[in-house]
Each structure stands twice: as C-alpha cells, then as structure tokens.
Design a protein around this motif. Structure first.
Motif, PDB file in Angstrom:
ATOM      1  N   PRO A   1       2.804   2.975  -2.856  1.00  0.00           N
ATOM      2  CA  PRO A   1       3.999   3.825  -3.010  1.00  0.00           C
ATOM      3  C   PRO A   1       5.009   3.286  -4.020  1.00  0.00           C
ATOM      4  N   LYS A   2       5.041   1.969  -4.188  1.00  0.00           N
ATOM      5  CA  LYS A   2       5.976   1.375  -5.161  1.00  0.00           C
ATOM      6  C   LYS A   2       5.479   1.550  -6.596  1.00  0.00           C
ATOM      7  N   ALA A   3       4.161   1.658  -6.759  1.00  0.00           N
ATOM      8  CA  ALA A   3       3.584   1.804  -8.102  1.00  0.00           C
ATOM      9  C   ALA A   3       3.462   3.257  -8.525  1.00  0.00           C
ATOM     10  N   ALA A   4       3.412   4.174  -7.558  1.00  0.00           N
ATOM     11  CA  ALA A   4       3.191   5.597  -7.861  1.00  0.00           C
ATOM     12  C   ALA A   4       4.179   6.168  -8.880  1.00  0.00           C
ATOM     13  N   PRO A   5       5.500   5.931  -8.736  1.00  0.00           N
ATOM     14  CA  PRO A   5       6.449   6.483  -9.727  1.00  0.00           C
ATOM     15  C   PRO A   5       6.220   5.955 -11.144  1.00  0.00           C
ATOM     16  N   LYS A   6       5.800   4.709 -11.259  1.00  0.00           N
ATOM     17  CA  LYS A   6       5.560   4.121 -12.579  1.00  0.00           C
ATOM     18  C   LYS A   6       4.357   4.763 -13.277  1.00  0.00           C
ATOM     19  N   LEU A   7       3.455   5.335 -12.454  1.00  0.00           N
ATOM     20  CA  LEU A   7       2.264   5.991 -13.004  1.00  0.00           C
ATOM     21  C   LEU A   7       2.427   7.510 -13.053  1.00  0.00           C
ATOM     22  N   GLY A   8       3.594   7.990 -12.621  1.00  0.00           N
ATOM     23  CA  GLY A   8       3.835   9.431 -12.605  1.00  0.00           C
ATOM     24  C   GLY A   8       3.052  10.150 -11.531  1.00  0.00           C
ATOM     25  N   LEU A   9       2.740   9.442 -10.437  1.00  0.00           N
ATOM     26  CA  LEU A   9       1.912  10.010  -9.370  1.00  0.00           C
ATOM     27  C   LEU A   9       2.685  10.220  -8.068  1.00  0.00           C
ATOM     28  N   GLU A  10       4.007  10.095  -8.118  1.00  0.00           N
ATOM     29  CA  GLU A  10       4.786  10.168  -6.881  1.00  0.00           C
ATOM     30  C   GLU A  10       4.701  11.520  -6.180  1.00  0.00           C
ATOM     31  N   ASN A  11       4.356  12.565  -6.913  1.00  0.00           N
ATOM     32  CA  ASN A  11       4.260  13.906  -6.310  1.00  0.00           C
ATOM     33  C   ASN A  11       2.836  14.301  -5.951  1.00  0.00           C
ATOM     34  N   GLU A  12       1.895  13.402  -6.145  1.00  0.00           N
ATOM     35  CA  GLU A  12       0.495  13.669  -5.793  1.00  0.00           C
ATOM     36  C   GLU A  12       0.284  13.271  -4.333  1.00  0.00           C
ATOM     37  N   LYS A  13       0.412  14.234  -3.433  1.00  0.00           N
ATOM     38  CA  LYS A  13       0.375  13.948  -1.999  1.00  0.00           C
ATOM     39  C   LYS A  13      -0.945  13.328  -1.545  1.00  0.00           C
ATOM     40  N   SER A  14      -2.049  13.766  -2.127  1.00  0.00           N
ATOM     41  CA  SER A  14      -3.346  13.235  -1.707  1.00  0.00           C
ATOM     42  C   SER A  14      -3.480  11.749  -2.024  1.00  0.00           C
ATOM     43  N   LEU A  15      -2.697  11.271  -2.986  1.00  0.00           N
ATOM     44  CA  LEU A  15      -2.772   9.872  -3.404  1.00  0.00           C
ATOM     45  C   LEU A  15      -1.712   9.010  -2.752  1.00  0.00           C
ATOM     46  N   THR A  16      -0.611   9.616  -2.340  1.00  0.00           N
ATOM     47  CA  THR A  16       0.523   8.849  -1.810  1.00  0.00           C
ATOM     48  C   THR A  16       0.715   8.998  -0.303  1.00  0.00           C
ATOM     49  N   LYS A  17      -0.125   9.809   0.349  1.00  0.00           N
ATOM     50  CA  LYS A  17      -0.004   9.971   1.795  1.00  0.00           C
ATOM     51  C   LYS A  17      -0.703   8.813   2.515  1.00  0.00           C
ATOM     52  N   PHE A  18      -0.295   8.572   3.750  1.00  0.00           N
ATOM     53  CA  PHE A  18      -0.934   7.564   4.583  1.00  0.00           C
ATOM     54  C   PHE A  18      -2.194   8.167   5.196  1.00  0.00           C
ATOM     55  N   THR A  19      -3.330   7.533   4.963  1.00  0.00           N
ATOM     56  CA  THR A  19      -4.616   8.010   5.485  1.00  0.00           C
ATOM     57  C   THR A  19      -5.093   7.095   6.596  1.00  0.00           C
ATOM     58  N   THR A  20      -5.371   7.678   7.756  1.00  0.00           N
ATOM     59  CA  THR A  20      -5.820   6.891   8.907  1.00  0.00           C
ATOM     60  C   THR A  20      -7.286   6.489   8.764  1.00  0.00           C
ATOM     61  N   LEU A  21      -7.541   5.205   8.956  1.00  0.00           N
ATOM     62  CA  LEU A  21      -8.906   4.701   8.976  1.00  0.00           C
ATOM     63  C   LEU A  21      -9.398   4.576  10.420  1.00  0.00           C
ATOM     64  N   LYS A  22      -8.521   4.036  11.276  1.00  0.00           N
ATOM     65  CA  LYS A  22      -8.892   3.880  12.685  1.00  0.00           C
ATOM     66  C   LYS A  22      -7.648   3.965  13.563  1.00  0.00           C
ATOM     67  N   ASP A  23      -7.781   4.700  14.676  1.00  0.00           N
ATOM     68  CA  ASP A  23      -6.681   4.935  15.607  1.00  0.00           C
ATOM     69  C   ASP A  23      -7.157   4.520  17.001  1.00  0.00           C
ATOM     70  N   VAL A  24      -6.484   3.548  17.641  1.00  0.00           N
ATOM     71  CA  VAL A  24      -6.931   3.078  18.953  1.00  0.00           C
ATOM     72  C   VAL A  24      -5.763   3.042  19.942  1.00  0.00           C
ATOM     73  N   TYR A  25      -6.104   3.173  21.241  1.00  0.00           N
ATOM     74  CA  TYR A  25      -5.107   3.141  22.323  1.00  0.00           C
ATOM     75  C   TYR A  25      -5.500   2.064  23.341  1.00  0.00           C
ATOM     76  N   PHE A  26      -4.490   1.380  23.848  1.00  0.00           N
ATOM     77  CA  PHE A  26      -4.698   0.392  24.897  1.00  0.00           C
ATOM     78  C   PHE A  26      -3.711   0.661  26.030  1.00  0.00           C
ATOM     79  N   THR A  27      -4.171   0.513  27.259  1.00  0.00           N
ATOM     80  CA  THR A  27      -3.305   0.648  28.425  1.00  0.00           C
ATOM     81  C   THR A  27      -3.162  -0.709  29.099  1.00  0.00           C
ATOM     82  N   VAL A  28      -1.933  -1.130  29.325  1.00  0.00           N
ATOM     83  CA  VAL A  28      -1.651  -2.430  29.918  1.00  0.00           C
ATOM     84  C   VAL A  28      -1.816  -2.354  31.436  1.00  0.00           C
TER      85      VAL A  28
END
Length: 367
Positions: A339-366
């Motif tokens: 996200p810090k480099a995106a504006p320097k490359l002119g990509l700050e408005n490219e949502k597919s490149l600057t969005k957070f993409t989940t790789l793995k989502d886990v839940y734990f119960t204490v």
C-alpha cells in the motif's frame, strides 16, 4: 484435389502449433481455459498492470530497451508484444543455464518436440503414428498429430524447469531484487510444480482420457491463492497472562517472494458478544538504497526483511489474558502491491491490487 487440400490444411494446423497457443485448445481444452486466466499468459505490459507500472518508470523504457522479454514475452523482444508466455515457452525448455544476473532458458531446436512429465512414462518418448489394419478400414493412432511428446526430461519432474525465470533477478547494480531458493525446486515429490500446479479433476487431453491433470492456472498470489492455503498452518497457545499465534510456512521459499508483496496477520478477540481488534502483524521484504525503499533498478540493499522464511514457524505473542469462552479469529492474508508503494506506481486506485486478500482464516475457542 480435395484430399490434397485437406492434407495441406492439416499440415498447416500442425505447423502452427509451434507458434499459436490457440491450436493447443483442440486437444487440451481444460488446460487451455485454465491457462487463459494465469499470469503466465498475462505476463505482458498489456495485461499485467504491475509489470506495466514498473516498466513505465524504468529508465530502460526511454532507451527502448525491453530487458524483461526473455521471461515476460519469450516470443518477442518488444515491450508492446501482445503474446506473453505460451505453452511452447515452457514445454520446449531443454536446459536452464545458470548465470549471476539471471538464468537463461535454452529451447528445443527441433520443431514439434515438446517435453512434459507423466508418472509411469519417465523413460518414454511418444511419436505420432498411424497404423492401419483390415485393408485400411481400421486405423489406430498413437500420440498427438501436432507434436511429439518426450517424458524423459528430468527437470520436468522437479521445479528445475521453472528456474530459468523464477530463480533470481539481479539489477544493474549487482543486487538481487528477487530470489527463490533453488533447493526447493530439486525435490521430485515437493517442488514448484507440485504446489503451484497441483493435480485436479479433469482430463489433460482429449486424445487420452485421464482422471486428473496438472492445474495450468498456476496457483499463486494473483490466481487461485486458496490452492496454496494448505501450505500454511496456524495454531494458538494460551499462556498465563498472554497467548500466541504460530504461523508455519511449509513452502521451501519465503511465504511470498515478490518484493512488492505484503503479508499481514489480523487477529480479533471475541468476548461477551464484543469484537476486540488486536495488533496487526506485518511481514515484508523491502529493498532500496541509503536505508530507504526505492525502485528495483536503484536498489542496493535489503532495507527491512521480516518475511516468514522457508519452513519457518513464526510466533506472534499477544499480551492479552484469555478467559474461558473467548473466541479468537486470526486471518492471514496479503496485498499484491505494498500500500505504501502503490501511489508511487500509480496503482492506488487499482482495487484488485491494493485490497487485502485472505489466504487462511481460522477460529479458536478458549476452554
């Protein structure tokens, strides 16, 4: 006359297989359709927005010297090439030459000779043949009418065949801007191909039916990342006054290798119906010069590197005392472009490149 025309047409189609990927669709429709969505196919500046953004700022552009061609557009040395990596680009590699700046693929000189891997066929080369019987009433064919297929090349059974382009890249200052551990490519059971081209349902070809085929969409950060989730394990451990989350990277290389990528671990504690966001842990490898981030061609050093390494178990501790019934949600994901480099490359408005993409989502119960 019609027979002559038909034979000439067939010959033309067969020869075009050397240069035209669409010809492969006739016998490999499933693989062809997967490949269309891959970033091997989309490796040109026309289709890869990140590659284009970097190229637009590269000093070589003003000189008209497109130095990325040997990997991004192997069939052409021009940046404006419409064709990126093709089936031919990979399936005709005979050798990978190792060099300090970057490796080099050596290609098969013989037309219509392709290489591949197939379990049980490691010592075979299939040459197209037609055999007639019953006075020509019954015809039996072997192999493909478009190309011979050689299964004897050992590099196609490991990830060595990938190392022509995916090993390392050195800039003009002698600094490696990206690098993949070559040791991880040498194993026959677990390597680049087994992870990024896993076996999935569907026949590889219409000529010889098979239950599975190697995925040709090339699973990675930009296409089908969920296929790679199984190579990451996330666990938690409760302490007296705190708790920890452990991220295990089972891959034989950094969790992400591209210098523009950013990995984050986001954790939320749920207690009594309320969600409490905890600290976000960020993992990056930043390159630059004079202790500051820079464009790849200017980089002379690693400014920061806390990326999760090959086969590493990274432990993140949270100074929060847990209670019975608490729920912990931990999400591991990434940004295609920092996200810090995106504006320097002119990509700050490219949502597919600057969005957070989940790789793995886990839940734990204490308890």
């Amino acid at each position: 006359m019609r027979l002559l025309i038909s034979l000439m047409a067939l010959l033309s189609m067969q020869l075009s297989a050397v240069n035209d990927t669409s010809t492969c669709k006739a016998c490999h429709p499933t693989i062809y359709n997967e490949f269309q969505q891959s970033f091997h196919k989309k490796s040109t500046i026309k289709e890869d927005k990140v590659h284009n953004a970097v190229w637009q700022k590269h000093p070589a552009k003003a000189k008209g010297k497109y130095k990325c061609a040997k990997c991004h557009t192997p069939e052409s040395k021009k940046a404006e090439a419409h064709q990126g990596i093709t089936c031919i680009s990979c399936h005709t590699i005979t050798k990978v030459e190792e060099h300090s700046k970057s490796n080099k693929n050596i290609y098969e000189a013989k037309k219509r000779t392709f290489y591949s891997a197939q379990k049980g066929m490691e010592d075979k080369k299939i040459i197209y043949k037609e055999e007639s019987s019953w006075l020509g009433l019954v015809t039996k064919t072997t192999g493909s009418p478009y190309h011979d297929i050689d299964y004897r090349h050992k590099d196609f059974y490991t990830g060595n065949v990938c190392m022509g382009c995916h090993s390392h890249k050195q800039n003009g200052k002698g600094f490696n801007v990206c690098q993949t551990d070559a040791e991880g490519a040498k194993d026959t059971k677990s390597n680049c191909i087994s992870c990024h081209m896993p076996k999935i349902k569907g026949s590889a070809t219409t000529i010889r039916e098979s239950k599975t085929h190697a995925f040709h969409g090339f699973a990675g950060a930009r296409n089908n990342p969920k296929m790679l989730a199984k190579y990451v394990d996330i666990s938690y451990k409760k302490g007296a006054k705190n708790f920890s989350i452990t991220v295990e990277n089972k891959a034989p290389h950094n969790l992400l290798t591209h210098p523009l990528r950013v990995v984050q671990l986001k954790t939320i504690l749920k207690r009594n119906g309320k969600s409490i966001p905890l600290k976000t842990e960020t993992f990056v490898k930043v390159i630059g010069t004079n202790n500051k981030p820079s464009m790849p061609w200017l980089a002379t050093q690693v400014v920061k590197d806390n990326m999760i390494k090959a086969k590493e178990k990274r432990v993140v501790t949270f100074e929060k005392e847990l209670q019975s019934g608490d729920e912990i949600r931990t999400t591991l994901g990434f940004y295609i472009v920092n996200p810090k480099a995106a504006p320097k490359l002119g990509l700050e408005n490219e949502k597919s490149l600057t969005k957070f993409t989940t790789l793995k989502d886990v839940y734990f119960t204490v308890k």
